[in-house]
Scaffold this active site. Sequence first.
Site, PDB file in Angstrom:
ATOM      1  CD  GLU A  53      30.411  69.183   6.195  1.00 45.67           C
ATOM      2  OE1 GLU A  53      30.292  68.123   5.559  1.00 45.67           O
ATOM      3  OE2 GLU A  53      29.649  70.176   6.051  1.00 45.67           O
ATOM      4  CB  ALA A 155      -6.089  64.130  14.982  1.00 49.26           C
ATOM      5  CB  SER A 169     -13.220  66.825  12.781  1.00 51.22           C
ATOM      6  OG  SER A 169     -13.050  67.978  11.972  1.00 51.22           O
ATOM      7  CG  ASP A 201     -12.481  69.899   8.361  1.00 49.05           C
ATOM      8  OD1 ASP A 201     -13.655  69.817   8.751  1.00 49.05           O
ATOM      9  OD2 ASP A 201     -11.635  69.001   8.527  1.00 49.05           O
ATOM     10  NE  ARG A 208      -4.418  78.271  12.065  1.00 55.74           N
ATOM     11  CZ  ARG A 208      -4.654  77.186  11.360  1.00 55.74           C
ATOM     12  NH1 ARG A 208      -4.210  77.102  10.118  1.00 55.74           N
ATOM     13  NH2 ARG A 208      -5.302  76.162  11.873  1.00 55.74           N
ATOM     14  N   GLY A 293      -8.682  63.519   3.958  1.00 54.48           N
ATOM     15  CA  GLY A 293      -9.489  62.769   4.904  1.00 54.48           C
ATOM     16  C   GLY A 293      -9.379  61.278   4.743  1.00 54.48           C
ATOM     17  CB  THR A 298      -8.589  54.511   2.625  1.00 55.68           C
ATOM     18  OG1 THR A 298      -9.242  54.823   3.850  1.00 55.68           O
ATOM     19  CG2 THR A 298      -8.792  53.035   2.298  1.00 55.68           C
TER      20      THR A 298
END
Length: 364
Positions: A53, A155, A169, A201, A208, A293, A298
Amino acid sequence: MDEDKIYMRRAVRLAGRSRGLVSPGALVGAVIVHKGTIVGEAAYKSLGGPHAETEAIAAAGERCRGSTLYVTLEPCAHYGSTPPCADAIISAGIRRVVCALEDPDKRVCGKGFRRLRKAGVLVEVGLLADEAERGNAAFLTHRRTGKPLVILKLAQTLDGRIATKFKSSKWITGKKARQHAHLWRSWVDGVMVGAGTVLSDNPRLNVRHVRGPNPRPMVVDCKLRISPEAAIFESRTAILITSDAVSSHQLRKFETAGAEIWTFPTTEGHVDLQTLICFAGKTGMTSLVIEGGRGLATAALQEKIINEILLYVSPRILGEGIDGVGDLDSKEVADGITLEHMEVKRLGCDLLLSGKVVYPCSLD
């Protein structure tokens, strides 16, 4: 009214440009209009810096007198890192304020509107409130609940696999989808994974593929299965979440690696995620993404800590493989978790489905 919507939508877009830059502050955009012409506009760009503002008022100068201010969040009425915006609006001679949302922060929460109205400023609240709410979901969730906005990112393939049966993966989705996921990383305060993801992984969880700030990497590992030499600790900003039964001797090597340690009581080897999220909120975190994961995803859905879902779907079918989400004990179709306000976006060959999570009563 149509013109009001045009200017307010512009203010919402301005606010969105600061995503990832002002947490735990709010995303705020402001547009000043005088006789049908925009004479000043601004966004809140840096934590502790000038508010939208006052920046818009400075840009407009004397043209503020008799003008209308469109702003996405209630102007503050207290002294913080800056003087009250409500006072600046009154002093500038702005005649009318159109605001999307009341600020739930206890220091504001209607006080800004009352001060403006007492000074004779016309105040209208609620225009494009839904759009402003979605854009400021992290700040608003944190102010209303004390907890961060928690987003589950998955994904997967068309048949719901996040990896092959051999745990491969890379890569389920294409380049544009991965860029979009990294954009989201740049918008949130933290990115959380389970120990299994780090072991399989070895991710850095940094930004990146786009330009933007890095979130804090977070890993849940109650049994200290991961190594202090894992890539997640390279930033020296990572948070290791583990059991309070773990000895200080075991934790010392992670502290040496630069990790901040959060310890919690565990039940059957698992941290209570509601307790974890409440603690994260107390540290000032307003948003975080859970990237896996399967076990953590879950558990997060079972414990109902997920507010929104980002589901990237690849046009692949793997057959046998690893599911993105495990058993949620859904006995009937109606017991399933659903999404509302769902949006579908194409990212190269992939699709992004996103929306707000609605939990069934059976999960209570």
